[in-house]
Every structure is written in C-alpha cells, then in structure tokens.
Write an enzyme that holds these catalytic residues in place. Structure first.
Site, PDB file in Angstrom:
ATOM      1  N   GLU A  51     -37.235  -9.651  56.783  1.00  0.00           N
ATOM      2  CA  GLU A  51     -36.099  -9.280  57.706  1.00  0.00           C
ATOM      3  C   GLU A  51     -35.707  -7.908  57.515  1.00  0.00           C
ATOM      4  O   GLU A  51     -35.771  -7.501  56.367  1.00  0.00           O
ATOM      5  CB  GLU A  51     -35.006 -10.370  57.164  1.00  0.00           C
ATOM      6  CG  GLU A  51     -33.474 -10.335  57.904  1.00  0.00           C
ATOM      7  CD  GLU A  51     -32.565 -10.993  57.270  1.00  0.00           C
ATOM      8  OE1 GLU A  51     -32.816 -12.035  56.597  1.00  0.00           O
ATOM      9  OE2 GLU A  51     -31.324 -11.146  57.888  1.00  0.00           O
ATOM     10  N   ASP A  62     -21.518  -8.622  55.876  1.00  0.00           N
ATOM     11  CA  ASP A  62     -22.257  -8.183  54.740  1.00  0.00           C
ATOM     12  C   ASP A  62     -21.216  -7.987  53.773  1.00  0.00           C
ATOM     13  O   ASP A  62     -20.397  -7.384  53.783  1.00  0.00           O
ATOM     14  CB  ASP A  62     -22.895  -6.786  55.283  1.00  0.00           C
ATOM     15  CG  ASP A  62     -23.860  -6.856  56.236  1.00  0.00           C
ATOM     16  OD1 ASP A  62     -24.330  -8.006  56.553  1.00  0.00           O
ATOM     17  OD2 ASP A  62     -24.379  -5.587  56.522  1.00  0.00           O
TER      18      ASP A  62
HETATM   19  O1  LIG Z   1     -27.762 -11.022  50.572  1.00  0.00           O
HETATM   20  P1  LIG Z   1     -27.820 -12.308  50.499  1.00  0.00           P
HETATM   21  O2  LIG Z   1     -26.674 -13.000  49.900  1.00  0.00           O
HETATM   22  O3  LIG Z   1     -29.211 -12.618  49.850  1.00  0.00           O
HETATM   23  O4  LIG Z   1     -27.915 -12.909  51.959  1.00  0.00           O
HETATM   24  C1  LIG Z   1     -29.189 -12.641  52.745  1.00  0.00           C
HETATM   25  C2  LIG Z   1     -28.448 -11.467  53.687  1.00  0.00           C
HETATM   26  O5  LIG Z   1     -28.502 -10.276  52.966  1.00  0.00           O
HETATM   27  C3  LIG Z   1     -29.277 -11.186  54.974  1.00  0.00           C
HETATM   28  O6  LIG Z   1     -29.985 -12.222  55.448  1.00  0.00           O
HETATM   29  C4  LIG Z   1     -28.397 -10.551  55.986  1.00  0.00           C
HETATM   30  C5  LIG Z   1     -27.809  -9.281  55.680  1.00  0.00           C
HETATM   31  N1  LIG Z   1     -26.818  -9.084  56.665  1.00  0.00           N
HETATM   32  C6  LIG Z   1     -26.493 -10.073  57.200  1.00  0.00           C
HETATM   33  C7  LIG Z   1     -25.359 -10.684  58.190  1.00  0.00           C
HETATM   34  C8  LIG Z   1     -25.586 -11.894  58.683  1.00  0.00           C
HETATM   35  C9  LIG Z   1     -26.361 -12.780  58.285  1.00  0.00           C
HETATM   36  C10 LIG Z   1     -27.305 -12.549  57.342  1.00  0.00           C
HETATM   37  C11 LIG Z   1     -27.536 -11.250  56.716  1.00  0.00           C
END
Ligand SMILES: O=P(O)(O)OC[C@@H](O)[C@@H](O)c1c[nH]c2ccccc12
Length: 257
Positions: A51, A62
């Site tokens: 990603e 975020d």
């Molecule tokens: O950081 P985490 O808690 O591991 O979650 C994934 C995430 O960072 C990534 O998928 C993501 C970054 N920004 C986002 C905004 C919405 C959904 C998902 C995301």
C-alpha cells in the site's frame, strides 16, 4: 478478474497469510526518489501487495505516525504528479495499492490519474473519504482498467451495508478493526474476531484486517478470522528509525503464520 484479486487469491490458495505493508510515498531520506527502493525492499520480504500512501495536508483518518510521515513527505516536496512519474518507472510483480484522500486525485484529475497509472504496477486504490454513495465519481473510469477499488468496511457498518460493500469486490476487502484513526498500540474490541469472521462469511474476495496491527501475535489472532492483515504505523515508524531488518523479519514471519 482483476490482477489484485487474482494475485491475492493465488497466495491464499498456497496457504499464505496475506500481508500488505503500508508506506508513505516520499517519506525517505531521498524523498520520492527513494520510493522504488522501498518498494523493492518490501517486495523482497514477500509482501502480498504494497500500500503506497499519498501525502495530504488534512489526513482525517490518519493517526500520529502516518500523519507525521505525511508531513515529512510533503516537506520533501512530494506531489502526486511526482509519485505518478516515479511509479511509472517501478517494475514489480507485487501489486501496488494507492491509498489517498480524494482531494489530491481530484486536483490531479480523476480520469487522467487512472489513465496515467494504466501500465504501472498499481492495481488497487483505497479512498477512505469516498463513501460508496460517491463512488460513481471514480468507478466509471476504473471499469476498463486493471485497478480495483478497495472497499473499507468499518465496525459501524450494519450487516446490510457490509453485504453491499463486499459485493463485487475486485481486489480485497479492507476490514477496519477499530473506530478511530490509524495507529499501533490500541485495544481491540473483545468480539472483534466474531465480527471479522462474519464479514469473511459474507465476502467472496479476500478479507484483510487493518488498523493497529503491530505484532506477530496480532497477525496470528486475526488469521483465525480473515485472510491477512495490513500493517501501516508499525512499519512506517520502524523504517523511519532505520530498523529495516526488523521489518523484513516481521513481514517474512507474518506471511508464514
Ligand atoms: O497504521 P495502521 O494502524 O497499521 O493502519 C494501516 C494504515 O496505516 C493504512 O492502511 C492507512 C494509512 N492511512 C489510512 C487512512 C485510511 C485507511 C487506511 C489508512
């Protein structure tokens, strides 16, 4: 079937736990020029897909780690135009999934964005601020492309909406594990796995759990209910602190759980 879903289903059939690391484009000492090497590094660890976040000044979903990565990236001069230019040069068999808020893409031009990515490794798109009701802004441009729109299913999505969201998924289902922003170190709801297992029942496409995944114990636990996980903040923080070996080790071990 689009490449993203085909690729993930193939790994799933091989008995792999699907692992999708998240990185912020341009969050690198060399700025956006460092993106190809970050992608190559993650691909070499056996990531199922990668990603790639687009930095944005107002990242409402975020948590602090990703937000800071976005700020670093913007300070490095990252723009969506530069990200697209660099992605055009990246050669990898690991599907890339762009995660962006709508604004940068809207400004770039939605149709142009999809067209410009057509012959790249980008095979998926996550747009957290575009609800299903507004998907028709994007979806028509994706029909003839190999880019899958990845739906986010949250804990507050009622069963009817879950069914609607997972229907016809062309890549995977992003199962959000908490009510709130991204970030590691948080407590999960006690009945989370029950919710995730129900979602897996509903969905034909692979289901990946994300938000807060930061240990092999998390991966092992979610694996009981879904096909894999998305790991953002843990990876972004570790890479920023030059703990690359730890990240590689984590990703390799996680895919075998
Ligand atoms: O950081 P985490 O808690 O591991 O979650 C994934 C995430 O960072 C990534 O998928 C993501 C970054 N920004 C986002 C905004 C919405 C959904 C998902 C995301």
């Amino acid at each position: 079937m689009k490449t993203l879903r085909k690729h993930l289903e193939m790994l799933k059939a091989d008995g792999k736990t699907l692992i999708v690391p998240y990185i912020m484009a341009g969050d690198h000492a060399r700025g956006i020029d460092g993106l190809p090497e970050m992608i190559a590094f993650l691909a070499a660890t056996g990531a199922s897909a990668i990603e790639v976040g687009i930095p944005f000044s107002d990242p409402v979903a975020d948590g602090p780690v990703i937000e800071l990565a976005g700020i670093r990236s913007l300070k490095n001069g990252t723009t969506l135009t530069k990200v697209v230019e660099v992605l055009k040069t990246v050669k990898t068999d690991v599907p890339l999934v762009i995660m962006s808020y709508l604004n940068p893409i809207y400004k770039y031009g939605i149709e142009k964005f999809i067209t410009d990515l057509k012959s790249t490794a980008v095979k998926g798109l996550i747009l957290p601020d575009v609800p299903r009701e507004h998907e028709n802004m994007i979806a028509p441009f994706l029909t003839d492309s190999d880019i899958a729109l990845v739906p986010l299913v949250t804990l507050t999505s009622i069963p009817e909406r879950q069914a609607e969201l997972v229907k016809d998924a062309e890549g995977f289902i992003y199962a959000v594990t908490v009510n709130g922003v991204t970030g590691a170190d948080r407590d999960y709801r006690a009945d989370l796995n029950t919710h995730l297992a129900q979602l897996s029942e509903l969905a034909d496409a692979p289901v990946l759990a994300g938000f807060g995944v930061s240990s092999l114990a998390h991966v092992e636990n979610f694996r009981k209910a879904v096909d894999g996980v998305i790991v953002g903040s843990y990876i972004v923080k570790a890479l920023n602190e030059s703990r690359d070996d730890e990240v590689a080790d984590f990703l390799k071990k996680a895919s075998l759980l």
